[in-house]
Design an enzyme around this catalytic site. Structure first.
Site, PDB file in Angstrom:
ATOM      1  N   HIS A 172     -46.096 149.854  99.064  1.00 59.78           N
ATOM      2  CA  HIS A 172     -45.293 150.877  99.393  1.00 59.78           C
ATOM      3  C   HIS A 172     -46.058 152.439  99.647  1.00 59.78           C
ATOM      4  O   HIS A 172     -47.161 152.534  98.868  1.00 59.78           O
ATOM      5  CB  HIS A 172     -44.212 151.155  98.598  1.00 59.78           C
TER       6      HIS A 172
ATOM      7  N   CYS B 225     -39.799 149.442  91.747  1.00 60.04           N
ATOM      8  CA  CYS B 225     -41.271 149.373  92.284  1.00 60.04           C
ATOM      9  C   CYS B 225     -41.496 150.858  92.701  1.00 60.04           C
ATOM     10  O   CYS B 225     -42.686 151.295  92.555  1.00 60.04           O
ATOM     11  CB  CYS B 225     -41.517 148.551  93.494  1.00 60.04           C
TER      12      CYS B 225
ATOM     13  N   THR C  85     -41.337 131.036  90.498  1.00 64.73           N
ATOM     14  CA  THR C  85     -41.869 130.613  91.880  1.00 64.73           C
ATOM     15  C   THR C  85     -41.787 131.721  92.842  1.00 64.73           C
ATOM     16  O   THR C  85     -42.046 131.415  94.025  1.00 64.73           O
ATOM     17  CB  THR C  85     -40.832 129.570  92.310  1.00 64.73           C
TER      18      THR C  85
END
Lengths: 352, 352
Positions: A256, A130, A13
């Site tokens: 980013h 990331c 979720t």
């Protein structure tokens, strides 16, 4: 008929989990069934997969019975507790948290860079951080072609790297700021849930991502240094490539940016040679035409799987050293897509 | 009784000009009279100085009759045209534009770094670019103590560096974005008035400040490289300190951030030694206590004259190399305050 897989998404979720569902829908993985798992708080919610409703179930050890493949992004402590249970029950897990990244027997994989490391998995494959992923996607083709000695990176990281709630916090703060309100009180999450003080990000810059380590580097900076070495050199402390990082949260919602200074082994390399190598590199879109104001921008990268590279420039005073600007969707290539891509490779390479 | 000065502010109605008025109010310069000059469009507006209303006059050559000191921030072409007229009429000018910065006989001065260069003025003193000023304020005490070999900087620059209209554009875009509107059409100014295409900055990053040069560096990056050399070494092309820069506009209204990687001559220098030197350095406020989440932030720097320095860290793999994070109000230390400070030094040093 080729094998079909019972898949579970753990943390379904969240900002990354919901994108894992989308990326799985568009992937080449033959899905027999999909379980969506989350905390008891989210259990009972309904989400869609390929047009069909699926009810979110509570993530418990027995929820992994019969599951072949787990895609996980529910936080480090949840992964630490539940993924060994999934492995025990026969599943292979691709984990987007930092829980297992530095374990010597857990491959840390960006398929464009070190797909072959998947062979060595023992049930768990780790997805890197990331900010590391998009940097190594841009640097690996350069390393392959010209060698790589040193990397100095400054990041411009979006709020969503700290989750959906941080993204919502930034929006809320920005609105309050524009309404002339004091926004100090709005800051409840950023710079990081794990630390004591919270500061507003709207129209501000926060040079802290994650908590600080003993040497005053933030844990995010530590990750960029050591994950890069593990991915490229299979050794988190390797000295062959020197890496240092400064990580800064900026008031961007998704995607980013990174200013990357790097030095290759061959001091005769030119910017044109770098562009040639990057032009055809896997997972890279070159956007580097300053004369026409073409360069990577977060707003243009959102929703894309590729890593965008531009602003390539030679350091005139240091032959073999260059500047570049790298942008990617931190929730896709930096998380959900890299996870699903790793799973696609596990299937394609017959590794489970 | 000490001399009193007839002062004129050229470009008095802009983001920098209005702050020049404030900084002059708080300065040690004995002001006999103040003229506020601007384009014919702004003439007739009323502004306040020390509680008294002053009507803005059109900037013409003869407006400088009787003026001793000009503080200028009306754009490069206006400075080029009008400042020689002011000098001809006996005034000394401190110019915040880039018009004269690279002229060999025009000192480019940040008082904390090279106040002595003021001695060589011939009527015009140039104020450096905002992003250069805050970097050299932070680096000079380090250079004085330990020598300086190399600088690699990535900037995080606020919209107001492109003027009040760019600041307004960012606010407008941010509101439209939060209202769910398409913001592509809102972009009329940024990344730079001087180029063809315009892109939104709200929740985005624009790796272009000013136009691009032949070597694909932006003019802002070029300025940081060559102004730093001129200020520190009195030679815009000096090789003693190698400098490279990547300049990025970020969705901040006021105050620039900079991630600065630098190498000193002495490889045994420690972070504690750097902190000691910066602690007492002129114009510097050290904010470097990661354990208590103390580090420079734009929202905290707005309205302050100092340059804020923090996040000092040694590059463990390169002795003598360090990372730091520098923030300053680009409209004050980066423009209005440095201009007024230069004028204060001219008065104090008896240089006109």
């Amino acid at each position: 008929m080729s094998k079909e897989y019972n898949v579970a998404i753990l943390g379904a979720t969240g900002a990354v989990g919901t994108r894992m569902i989308q990326q799985l829908e568009q992937s080449t993985i033959p899905v027999k069934s999909l379980k969506l798992l989350a905390s008891s708080r989210s259990a009972g919610k309904q989400l869609q997969f390929k047009g069909q409703p699926i009810t979110v179930e509570e993530a418990t050890p027995d929820a992994f019975n019969g599951v072949d493949l787990v895609l996980s992004s529910a936080g480090g402590s949840v992964s630490k507790k539940l993924l060994p249970e999934a492995v025990k029950r026969g599943a292979v897990c691709v984990d987007n948290t930092s829980a297992f990244r530095m374990e010597p027997d857990v491959p840390l994989v960006v398929p464009e860079v070190n797909e072959e490391a998947l062979k060595n998995h023992h049930g768990i494959v780790a997805n890197p951080n990331c900010s590391t992923i998009q940097m190594v996607v841009a640097l690996e083709p350069i390393r392959q072609a010209f060698g790589l000695k040193q990397v100095i990176v400054s990041t411009y990281q979006a709020a969503s790297g700290a989750g959906q709630s941080a993204l919502n916090e930034l929006k809320h703060e920005a609105q309050d700021y524009l309404d002339g309100k004091d926004i100090q009180e709005d800051a409840q999450i950023l710079p990081t849930k794990g630390d004591k003080k919270h500061y507003p990000l709207a129209f501000n810059l926060l040079p802290q991502i994650d908590v600080f380590e003993a040497d005053d580097y933030s844990h995010e900076e530590w990750k960029m240094i050591h994950e890069t070495k593990k991915i490229m050199l299979n050794d988190m402390d390797a000295g062959d490539i020197k890496v240092t990082a400064t990580c800064v949260r900026v008031p961007v919602l998704i995607a980013h940016g990174e200013s990357v200074y790097f030095t290759v082994d061959d001091p005769t390399v030119t910017v044109d040679q770098l562009r040639e190598v990057l032009q055809g590199a896997p997972g890279v879109t070159l956007q580097d035409d300053p004369a026409h104001q073409v360069y990577p921008q977060p707003l243009n990268a959102v929703g894309k799987r590729d890593t965008f590279v531009g602003r390539l420039r030679a350091d005139a005073e240091n032959p073999g050293s260059f500047n570049m600007w790298v942008v990617a969707d931190n929730l896709l290539k930096g998380a959900a897509w890299n996870t699903v891509e790793n799973a696609e490779c596990l299937v394609k390479d017959g590794l489970f």
